[in-house]
Design a protein around this motif. Structure first.
Motif, PDB file in Angstrom:
ATOM      1  N   PRO A  24       0.830  -1.197   0.000  1.00 54.65           N
ATOM      2  CA  PRO A  24       0.000   0.000   0.000  1.00 54.65           C
ATOM      3  C   PRO A  24       0.869   1.253   0.000  1.00 54.65           C
ATOM      4  CG  PRO A  24       0.041  -0.983   2.172  1.00 54.65           C
ATOM      5  CD  PRO A  24       0.954  -1.793   1.318  1.00 54.65           C
ATOM      6  N   VAL A  25       1.284   1.644  -1.205  1.00 51.66           N
ATOM      7  CA  VAL A  25       2.192   2.770  -1.358  1.00 51.66           C
ATOM      8  C   VAL A  25       1.666   3.678  -2.450  1.00 51.66           C
ATOM      9  CG1 VAL A  25       4.400   3.316  -2.434  1.00 51.66           C
ATOM     10  CG2 VAL A  25       4.341   1.781  -0.482  1.00 51.66           C
ATOM     11  N   ILE A  26       1.729   4.972  -2.221  1.00 56.10           N
ATOM     12  CA  ILE A  26       1.332   5.931  -3.251  1.00 56.10           C
ATOM     13  C   ILE A  26       2.514   6.850  -3.512  1.00 56.10           C
ATOM     14  CG2 ILE A  26      -0.232   7.826  -3.819  1.00 56.10           C
ATOM     15  CD1 ILE A  26      -2.297   6.554  -1.983  1.00 56.10           C
ATOM     16  N   GLU A  27       2.846   7.043  -4.766  1.00 51.26           N
ATOM     17  CA  GLU A  27       3.938   7.948  -5.098  1.00 51.26           C
ATOM     18  C   GLU A  27       3.356   9.163  -5.812  1.00 51.26           C
ATOM     19  OE1 GLU A  27       7.082   5.910  -7.168  1.00 51.26           O
ATOM     20  OE2 GLU A  27       7.073   4.240  -5.752  1.00 51.26           O
ATOM     21  N   ILE A  28       3.638  10.325  -5.270  1.00 53.87           N
ATOM     22  CA  ILE A  28       3.117  11.553  -5.866  1.00 53.87           C
ATOM     23  C   ILE A  28       4.282  12.430  -6.313  1.00 53.87           C
ATOM     24  CG2 ILE A  28       1.749  13.631  -5.472  1.00 53.87           C
ATOM     25  CD1 ILE A  28       0.152  12.108  -3.413  1.00 53.87           C
ATOM     26  N   ALA A  29       4.333  12.714  -7.602  1.00 57.52           N
ATOM     27  CA  ALA A  29       5.373  13.601  -8.122  1.00 57.52           C
ATOM     28  C   ALA A  29       4.862  15.028  -8.069  1.00 57.52           C
ATOM     29  CB  ALA A  29       5.725  13.207  -9.553  1.00 57.52           C
ATOM     30  N   GLY A  30       5.768  15.964  -7.830  1.00 57.20           N
ATOM     31  CA  GLY A  30       5.353  17.356  -7.757  1.00 57.20           C
ATOM     32  C   GLY A  30       6.532  18.252  -7.441  1.00 57.20           C
ATOM     33  N   THR A  31       6.277  19.289  -6.683  1.00 54.46           N
ATOM     34  CA  THR A  31       7.327  20.253  -6.368  1.00 54.46           C
ATOM     35  C   THR A  31       7.402  20.444  -4.860  1.00 54.46           C
ATOM     36  OG1 THR A  31       6.692  21.373  -8.401  1.00 54.46           O
ATOM     37  CG2 THR A  31       8.189  22.550  -6.949  1.00 54.46           C
ATOM     38  N   CYS A  32       8.603  20.343  -4.309  1.00 58.84           N
ATOM     39  CA  CYS A  32       8.754  20.512  -2.864  1.00 58.84           C
ATOM     40  C   CYS A  32       8.621  22.002  -2.511  1.00 58.84           C
ATOM     41  CB  CYS A  32      10.083  19.940  -2.382  1.00 58.84           C
ATOM     42  SG  CYS A  32      11.517  20.960  -2.778  1.00 58.84           S
ATOM     43  N   ALA A  33       8.444  22.271  -1.234  1.00 57.28           N
ATOM     44  CA  ALA A  33       8.212  23.644  -0.785  1.00 57.28           C
ATOM     45  C   ALA A  33       9.378  24.546  -1.151  1.00 57.28           C
ATOM     46  CB  ALA A  33       7.979  23.659   0.725  1.00 57.28           C
ATOM     47  N   ARG A  34      10.594  24.018  -1.014  1.00 56.57           N
ATOM     48  CA  ARG A  34      11.755  24.847  -1.300  1.00 56.57           C
ATOM     49  C   ARG A  34      11.833  25.214  -2.775  1.00 56.57           C
ATOM     50  NH1 ARG A  34      16.188  25.783   1.467  1.00 56.57           N
ATOM     51  NH2 ARG A  34      15.863  24.091   2.942  1.00 56.57           N
ATOM     52  N   CYS A  35      11.596  24.227  -3.656  1.00 53.65           N
ATOM     53  CA  CYS A  35      11.657  24.498  -5.095  1.00 53.65           C
ATOM     54  C   CYS A  35      10.496  25.403  -5.516  1.00 53.65           C
ATOM     55  CB  CYS A  35      11.636  23.201  -5.890  1.00 53.65           C
ATOM     56  SG  CYS A  35      13.173  22.264  -5.750  1.00 53.65           S
ATOM     57  N   GLU A  36       9.357  25.216  -4.886  1.00 52.07           N
ATOM     58  CA  GLU A  36       8.190  26.033  -5.191  1.00 52.07           C
ATOM     59  C   GLU A  36       8.503  27.500  -4.910  1.00 52.07           C
ATOM     60  OE1 GLU A  36       5.205  24.579  -6.400  1.00 52.07           O
ATOM     61  OE2 GLU A  36       4.859  26.692  -6.859  1.00 52.07           O
ATOM     62  N   ALA A  37       9.257  27.736  -3.843  1.00 54.25           N
ATOM     63  CA  ALA A  37       9.580  29.104  -3.439  1.00 54.25           C
ATOM     64  C   ALA A  37      10.739  29.669  -4.242  1.00 54.25           C
ATOM     65  CB  ALA A  37       9.921  29.136  -1.946  1.00 54.25           C
ATOM     66  N   ALA A  38      11.568  28.783  -4.815  1.00 54.79           N
ATOM     67  CA  ALA A  38      12.752  29.263  -5.529  1.00 54.79           C
ATOM     68  C   ALA A  38      12.368  29.755  -6.914  1.00 54.79           C
ATOM     69  CB  ALA A  38      13.772  28.135  -5.646  1.00 54.79           C
TER      70      ALA A  38
END
Ligand SMILES: [Zn+2]
Ligand SMILES: [Zn+2]
Length: 177
Positions: A152-166
């Motif tokens: 039971p594993v879910i992998e979510i790709a996206g943008t981390c908070a630091r990259c979002e702010a950069a």
């Protein structure tokens, strides 16, 4: 529109916190788990876990061979795979399927928890959150479908908070490939 923020030149997955804490926590937990279950944390298993805990992006088996080789004896890939199998089986590390890579796990998961991996597509930082509520819903939904889930594993790709702010630099944005 020119970004006035200072350029970021941090390492992939750099955190505000002290890495040595991650490493010592992971090793202490591993030691305790192994003693409790009568499993053996061999020197190689320990080195592999240490390298995983020291990285906030998941590492592939060959990354590990390179890293360990740079700091000491270069292990055979087969031995690294076996060490990884052990760590995953003991719940000390997770395999990120979409990356074919591994990360250390610093916590004990509940039996019904679903582990959700949050994978940053820009810097590779991967963190995990566990959700009992999602686990319950998923268990219900899969059971209703007559299906028995193994991982039971879910992998979510996206943008981390630091990259979002950069600021995103022109021409230097990560090309996903
Ligand atoms: Zn975990
Ligand atoms: Zn990121």
């Amino acid at each position: 529109m020119n970004a006035s923020a200072r350029p970021e030149s941090r390492d992939h997955g750099a955190h505000d916190h002290d890495h040595s804490t991650c490493v010592s926590d992971a090793l202490a937990r591993a030691q305790a788990c192994c003693e409790e279950r009568g499993a053996r944390l061999t020197p190689l298993r320990r080195r592999v876990l240490e390298a995983l805990a020291d990285s906030h992006a998941p590492l592939g088996a060959y990354d590990l061979v390179e890293r360990l080789g740079a700091s000491g004896d270069r292990p055979a890939p087969m031995s690294v795979y076996r060490a990884l199998d052990f760590l995953v089986a003991e719940g000390l590390a997770h395999r990120i399927e979409s990356r074919n890579a591994y990360m250390a796990c610093g916590r004990a998961h509940g039996r019904d928890d679903v582990i959700v991996f949050l994978i940053c597509e820009r810097c590779g930082l991967t963190s995990e959150v566990a959700s009992h509520a999602i686990g319950r819903d998923l268990a219900w939904a899969t059971r209703a479908a007559g299906f028995t889930p193994r991982t039971p594993v879910i992998e979510i790709a996206g943008t981390c908070a630091r990259c979002e702010a950069a600021p995103v630099r022109q021409g230097a944005s990560a090309a996903a490939g």
